[in-house]
Design a protein around this motif. Structure first.
Motif, short mmCIF file in Angstrom:
data_model
loop_
_atom_site.label_atom_id
_atom_site.label_comp_id
_atom_site.label_asym_id
_atom_site.label_seq_id
_atom_site.Cartn_x
_atom_site.Cartn_y
_atom_site.Cartn_z
N PHE A 1 0.81 -1.22 0.00
CA PHE A 1 0.00 0.00 0.00
C PHE A 1 0.84 1.27 0.00
O PHE A 1 0.43 2.27 -0.58
CB PHE A 1 -0.94 0.00 1.21
CG PHE A 1 -2.05 -1.02 1.09
CD1 PHE A 1 -3.16 -0.77 0.32
CD2 PHE A 1 -1.95 -2.24 1.74
CE1 PHE A 1 -4.17 -1.72 0.20
CE2 PHE A 1 -2.95 -3.19 1.63
CZ PHE A 1 -4.06 -2.93 0.85
N ARG A 2 1.97 1.29 0.69
CA ARG A 2 2.82 2.47 0.69
C ARG A 2 4.02 2.31 -0.24
O ARG A 2 4.66 3.29 -0.59
CB ARG A 2 3.29 2.77 2.10
CG ARG A 2 2.56 3.89 2.76
CD ARG A 2 1.10 3.62 3.00
NE ARG A 2 0.88 2.56 3.97
CZ ARG A 2 -0.33 2.14 4.34
NH1 ARG A 2 -1.41 2.65 3.79
NH2 ARG A 2 -0.45 1.17 5.23
N GLY A 3 4.34 1.10 -0.64
CA GLY A 3 5.44 0.88 -1.57
C GLY A 3 4.95 0.81 -3.00
O GLY A 3 5.12 1.75 -3.79
N TYR A 4 4.32 -0.28 -3.35
CA TYR A 4 3.89 -0.49 -4.74
C TYR A 4 2.89 0.57 -5.20
O TYR A 4 3.08 1.18 -6.26
CB TYR A 4 3.28 -1.88 -4.89
CG TYR A 4 2.52 -2.06 -6.18
CD1 TYR A 4 3.17 -2.02 -7.41
CD2 TYR A 4 1.13 -2.22 -6.17
CE1 TYR A 4 2.46 -2.16 -8.59
CE2 TYR A 4 0.43 -2.37 -7.34
CZ TYR A 4 1.09 -2.33 -8.55
OH TYR A 4 0.38 -2.46 -9.72
N LEU A 5 1.84 0.81 -4.43
CA LEU A 5 0.80 1.73 -4.89
C LEU A 5 1.31 3.17 -4.95
O LEU A 5 1.03 3.89 -5.91
CB LEU A 5 -0.42 1.64 -3.97
CG LEU A 5 -1.26 0.37 -4.12
CD1 LEU A 5 -2.43 0.38 -3.15
CD2 LEU A 5 -1.76 0.21 -5.56
N PRO B 1 -8.47 4.50 0.06
CA PRO B 1 -9.69 3.70 -0.01
C PRO B 1 -9.43 2.20 -0.13
O PRO B 1 -10.16 1.39 0.46
CB PRO B 1 -10.40 4.25 -1.27
CG PRO B 1 -9.86 5.63 -1.43
CD PRO B 1 -8.44 5.56 -0.97
N LEU B 2 -8.40 1.80 -0.87
CA LEU B 2 -8.09 0.38 -1.00
C LEU B 2 -7.66 -0.21 0.34
O LEU B 2 -8.01 -1.34 0.69
CB LEU B 2 -7.00 0.17 -2.04
CG LEU B 2 -7.37 0.52 -3.48
CD1 LEU B 2 -6.16 0.37 -4.39
CD2 LEU B 2 -8.51 -0.36 -3.96
N PHE B 3 -6.89 0.55 1.11
CA PHE B 3 -6.47 0.08 2.43
C PHE B 3 -7.66 -0.04 3.37
O PHE B 3 -7.75 -0.97 4.17
CB PHE B 3 -5.43 1.05 3.01
CG PHE B 3 -4.75 0.55 4.25
CD1 PHE B 3 -3.85 -0.50 4.18
CD2 PHE B 3 -5.00 1.13 5.48
CE1 PHE B 3 -3.20 -0.97 5.32
CE2 PHE B 3 -4.36 0.68 6.63
CZ PHE B 3 -3.46 -0.37 6.55
N VAL B 4 -8.61 0.89 3.28
CA VAL B 4 -9.80 0.85 4.13
C VAL B 4 -10.67 -0.35 3.76
O VAL B 4 -11.20 -1.05 4.64
CB VAL B 4 -10.59 2.17 4.00
CG1 VAL B 4 -11.93 2.06 4.71
CG2 VAL B 4 -9.78 3.33 4.58
N PHE C 1 -4.82 5.98 9.74
CA PHE C 1 -3.55 5.26 9.75
C PHE C 1 -2.91 5.28 8.36
O PHE C 1 -1.70 5.50 8.22
CB PHE C 1 -3.76 3.82 10.20
CG PHE C 1 -2.49 3.03 10.31
CD1 PHE C 1 -1.81 2.94 11.50
CD2 PHE C 1 -1.97 2.38 9.19
CE1 PHE C 1 -0.62 2.21 11.59
CE2 PHE C 1 -0.79 1.65 9.28
CZ PHE C 1 -0.11 1.58 10.49
N ALA C 2 -3.71 5.05 7.32
CA ALA C 2 -3.17 5.02 5.96
C ALA C 2 -2.60 6.39 5.56
O ALA C 2 -1.54 6.46 4.92
CB ALA C 2 -4.27 4.61 4.98
#
Length: 334
Positions: A182-186, A206-209, A225-226
């Motif tokens: 989520f924080r690397g690839y995206l 939104p994807l993380f949620v 958090f995201a």
């Protein structure tokens, strides 16, 4: 390798340009290949589990019990914990292998601008997160107990220690895997197409949620958090700060859940839990910012400049010497 049009200094979300291949299509190819590799790894793990189950009746009963739970994570069952958390952990090798095959060498830029994971900085961030977790635990103990969340029977004896061992060993990999996705690839995928860091920080939220099935209060905490993890990744130039707080947060939730008999994956989240999450994230971000100001670290990567071609030598004019008997040439005035 195409160079970015904005600057030769790359923030974390633009580090795709530091890799061997950085075409517009590479994020899509990495995602597609990563999904294929992930399912192949899950299939391989399932086959290993099946072979173990066929060789032992006790193992077969344990596996059947986990499968009958319908995929619900049971903190009182070490095997359920191992399968549930381990499946998420497999995202990490799947993504890194896909990135290596598509983007080529310099895989370390998937971790930080330094070209590899900065272990000393990660340890510092873990210390900051642990300190904030202690503060949060003290504050929470002063508040009235919250009645949200399912009440479970905590494990005892060998099951308790085995559950704690699984959590301590697998949760750090599981938390790191989520951060790398989520924080690397995206973030780096969005940064390949959009220059401003706000896009890379906010669009994956939104994807993380969606990946966390909580009530509105819980999803608000997940979104917070995201955003904090995305900002930390951009601000520090790497995943270390986000990985550290994610590991400490998950360890705190699972260890507390196992010991106290509360379900950390319960859908209902109370306002006290939301407030403590805000306190943890806010205090941690301030602590990281304070350390950064006292001891600055590299936050961007400088692309090697393409050397300019050598100048083309101009021919030196030579004087014309007249042959014997020829008239001397005269200069004509304009």
């Amino acid at each position: 390798m195409p160079r970015p049009i904005d600057s030769d200094r790359l923030a974390f979300h633009r580090l795709v340009f530091a890799r061997r291949r950085s075409g517009w299509w590479t994020p899509l190819a990495v995602g597609a290949l990563g999904i294929v590799l992930f399912f192949l790894m899950v299939l391989g793990a399932a086959l290993v589990a099946l072979l173990i189950a066929l060789s032992s009746e006790e193992a077969a009963r344990a596996l059947n019990r986990v499968l009958n739970d319908g995929g619900v994570l049971d903190i009182s069952d070490p095997l359920s914990l191992f399968i549930g958390l381990g499946a998420i952990a497999l995202l990490l090798p799947a993504y890194l292998l896909a990135s290596l095959l598509i983007n080529g060498r310099r895989l370390g830029f998937a971790s930080a601008v330094f070209g590899r994971l900065r272990w000393r900085w990660l340890i510092v961030c873990v210390g900051l997160a642990v300190a904030m977790a202690v503060v949060v635990a003290i504050v929470t103990s002063l508040l009235p107990p919250e009645q949200s969340g399912a009440s479970l029977t905590p494990p005892a004896g060998a099951t308790l220690w085995l559950s704690l061992l699984v959590v301590i060993l697998v949760v750090p990999v599981q938390a790191a895997a989520e951060e790398y996705i989520f924080r690397g690839y995206l973030m780096q995928s969005i940064g390949r197409w959009l220059r401003h860091p706000l896009f890379a920080i906010l669009l994956p939220v939104p994807l993380f949620v969606i990946g966390h099935l909580y009530d509105p209060v819980g999803q608000a905490a997940v979104a917070l958090f995201a955003i904090a993890a995305g900002w930390l990744t951009w601000r520090t130039g790497g995943l270390e700060a986000a990985i550290a707080v994610h590991i400490v947060n998950n360890l705190l939730a699972f260890v507390t859940g196992i010991v106290a008999g509360t379900d950390p994956s319960a859908a209902d989240v109370g306002w006290v839990s939301f407030a403590t999450s805000v306190l943890l994230l806010g205090g941690y971000c301030l602590a990281v910012e304070y350390v950064l100001r006292r001891r600055p670290i590299a936050r961007t990567y400088g692309l090697p400049r393409t050397p300019l071609p050598p100048p083309i030598p101009m021919p030196t004019p030579t004087a014309t010497v007249p042959l014997p008997g020829e008239p001397t040439p005269e200069l004509t005035k304009p």
